[in-house]
Motif scaffolding. Structure first.
Motif, PDB file in Angstrom:
ATOM      1  N   MET A  34       0.751  -1.100  -0.023  1.00 25.83           N
ATOM      2  CA  MET A  34      -0.090   0.003   0.188  1.00 25.83           C
ATOM      3  C   MET A  34       0.816   1.227  -0.103  1.00 25.83           C
ATOM      4  O   MET A  34       0.692   2.343  -0.756  1.00 25.83           O
ATOM      5  CB  MET A  34      -0.695   0.070   1.118  1.00 25.83           C
ATOM      6  CG  MET A  34      -2.141  -1.138   1.268  1.00 25.83           C
ATOM      7  SD  MET A  34      -2.989  -0.825   2.620  1.00 25.83           S
ATOM      8  CE  MET A  34      -3.661   0.404   2.388  1.00 25.83           C
ATOM      9  N   ALA A  35       1.990   1.144   0.844  1.00 26.69           N
ATOM     10  CA  ALA A  35       2.711   2.300   0.715  1.00 26.69           C
ATOM     11  C   ALA A  35       3.684   2.428  -0.633  1.00 26.69           C
ATOM     12  O   ALA A  35       3.619   3.758  -1.063  1.00 26.69           O
ATOM     13  CB  ALA A  35       3.884   2.142   1.912  1.00 26.69           C
ATOM     14  N   LEU A  36       3.791   1.542  -1.225  1.00 25.75           N
ATOM     15  CA  LEU A  36       4.406   1.558  -2.481  1.00 25.75           C
ATOM     16  C   LEU A  36       3.518   2.171  -3.607  1.00 25.75           C
ATOM     17  O   LEU A  36       3.800   2.739  -4.505  1.00 25.75           O
ATOM     18  CB  LEU A  36       4.831   0.015  -2.962  1.00 25.75           C
ATOM     19  CG  LEU A  36       5.718  -0.208  -4.227  1.00 25.75           C
ATOM     20  CD1 LEU A  36       7.095   0.942  -3.835  1.00 25.75           C
ATOM     21  CD2 LEU A  36       6.109  -1.359  -4.368  1.00 25.75           C
ATOM     22  N   SER A  37       2.223   1.800  -3.363  1.00 25.71           N
ATOM     23  CA  SER A  37       1.443   2.358  -4.386  1.00 25.71           C
ATOM     24  C   SER A  37       1.129   3.556  -4.266  1.00 25.71           C
ATOM     25  O   SER A  37       0.767   4.395  -5.405  1.00 25.71           O
ATOM     26  CB  SER A  37       0.076   1.568  -4.091  1.00 25.71           C
ATOM     27  OG  SER A  37      -0.825   2.026  -2.892  1.00 25.71           O
ATOM     28  N   ASN A  41       2.959   3.783 -10.054  1.00 24.31           N
ATOM     29  CA  ASN A  41       1.567   3.563 -10.276  1.00 24.31           C
ATOM     30  C   ASN A  41       0.811   2.555  -9.644  1.00 24.31           C
ATOM     31  O   ASN A  41       1.256   1.398  -9.490  1.00 24.31           O
ATOM     32  CB  ASN A  41       1.881   3.233 -11.909  1.00 24.31           C
ATOM     33  CG  ASN A  41       0.659   3.017 -12.562  1.00 24.31           C
ATOM     34  OD1 ASN A  41      -0.508   3.595 -11.956  1.00 24.31           O
ATOM     35  ND2 ASN A  41       0.505   2.902 -13.809  1.00 24.31           N
ATOM     36  N   HIS A  42      -0.335   2.943  -8.962  1.00 22.58           N
ATOM     37  CA  HIS A  42      -0.904   1.971  -8.114  1.00 22.58           C
ATOM     38  C   HIS A  42      -1.582   0.895  -8.916  1.00 22.58           C
ATOM     39  O   HIS A  42      -1.596  -0.177  -8.344  1.00 22.58           O
ATOM     40  CB  HIS A  42      -2.039   2.766  -7.259  1.00 22.58           C
ATOM     41  CG  HIS A  42      -3.089   3.598  -8.195  1.00 22.58           C
ATOM     42  ND1 HIS A  42      -2.845   4.623  -8.911  1.00 22.58           N
ATOM     43  CD2 HIS A  42      -4.176   3.042  -8.446  1.00 22.58           C
ATOM     44  CE1 HIS A  42      -4.029   4.894  -9.281  1.00 22.58           C
ATOM     45  NE2 HIS A  42      -4.904   4.091  -9.120  1.00 22.58           N
ATOM     46  N   VAL A  43      -1.821   0.864 -10.290  1.00 24.87           N
ATOM     47  CA  VAL A  43      -2.312  -0.250 -10.907  1.00 24.87           C
ATOM     48  C   VAL A  43      -1.420  -1.231 -11.060  1.00 24.87           C
ATOM     49  O   VAL A  43      -1.640  -2.433 -10.986  1.00 24.87           O
ATOM     50  CB  VAL A  43      -2.846   0.216 -12.108  1.00 24.87           C
ATOM     51  CG1 VAL A  43      -3.462  -0.884 -13.106  1.00 24.87           C
ATOM     52  CG2 VAL A  43      -3.946   1.374 -12.262  1.00 24.87           C
ATOM     53  N   ASN A  44      -0.185  -1.025 -11.426  1.00 23.24           N
ATOM     54  CA  ASN A  44       0.847  -1.959 -11.431  1.00 23.24           C
ATOM     55  C   ASN A  44       1.311  -2.379 -10.094  1.00 23.24           C
ATOM     56  O   ASN A  44       1.540  -3.657 -10.299  1.00 23.24           O
ATOM     57  CB  ASN A  44       2.180  -0.887 -11.994  1.00 23.24           C
ATOM     58  CG  ASN A  44       2.021  -0.736 -13.610  1.00 23.24           C
ATOM     59  OD1 ASN A  44       1.057  -1.203 -14.128  1.00 23.24           O
ATOM     60  ND2 ASN A  44       2.802   0.230 -13.946  1.00 23.24           N
ATOM     61  N   VAL A  45       1.125  -1.818  -9.099  1.00 30.10           N
ATOM     62  CA  VAL A  45       1.435  -2.444  -7.786  1.00 30.10           C
ATOM     63  C   VAL A  45       0.271  -3.305  -7.308  1.00 30.10           C
ATOM     64  O   VAL A  45       0.669  -4.290  -6.657  1.00 30.10           O
ATOM     65  CB  VAL A  45       1.584  -1.371  -6.648  1.00 30.10           C
ATOM     66  CG1 VAL A  45       1.672  -1.804  -5.304  1.00 30.10           C
ATOM     67  CG2 VAL A  45       2.834  -0.476  -6.879  1.00 30.10           C
ATOM     68  N   ILE A  46      -0.844  -3.014  -7.614  1.00 29.86           N
ATOM     69  CA  ILE A  46      -1.966  -3.920  -7.465  1.00 29.86           C
ATOM     70  C   ILE A  46      -1.837  -5.186  -8.091  1.00 29.86           C
ATOM     71  O   ILE A  46      -2.023  -6.510  -7.642  1.00 29.86           O
ATOM     72  CB  ILE A  46      -3.432  -3.374  -7.586  1.00 29.86           C
ATOM     73  CG1 ILE A  46      -3.439  -2.265  -6.708  1.00 29.86           C
ATOM     74  CG2 ILE A  46      -4.672  -4.390  -7.550  1.00 29.86           C
ATOM     75  CD1 ILE A  46      -4.648  -1.291  -6.871  1.00 29.86           C
TER      76      ILE A  46
END
Length: 99
Positions: A34-37, A41-46
């Motif tokens: 979550m911190a990384l997102s 880009n939060h889509v790539n992290v998910i």
């Protein structure tokens, strides 16, 4: 042949290691992603969370079982979770994402 009693841990240590492995490892892996997102880009992290989250969780679970003191592992995992939660809070405050 029974195990040598000096290598066996108490029931509280066993409980601390199991709970730190399952719950603490899960908390650390989720708060890390979550911190990384908030910074990439939060889509790539998910999308990568489905794979790397499981790998990180299993790694943290193995580390919990290899440690001598389960309560120290709980302390480390709680500290890491709180640290990543602080990063999430600061990211929301100083680096808001326009969705």
């Amino acid at each position: 042949m029974p195990a040598n009693p000096k290598y066996l841990s108490s029931n509280w240590q066993r409980f601390a290691k199991i709970s730190a492995g399952f719950l603490g490892g899960y908390f650390v892996s989720i708060t890390f992603h979550m911190a990384l997102s908030y910074w990439v880009n939060h889509v790539n992290v998910i999308i990568t969370l489905t794979f790397t989250g499981f790998i990180l969780w299993v790694t943290l679970m193995i580390i919990a079982f290899l440690a001598k003191n389960g309560w120290k592992i709980w302390g480390i995992y709680l500290f890491l979770s709180l640290f990543f939660s602080l990063v999430i809070y600061l990211s929301k405050t100083y680096h808001p994402i326009a969705l």
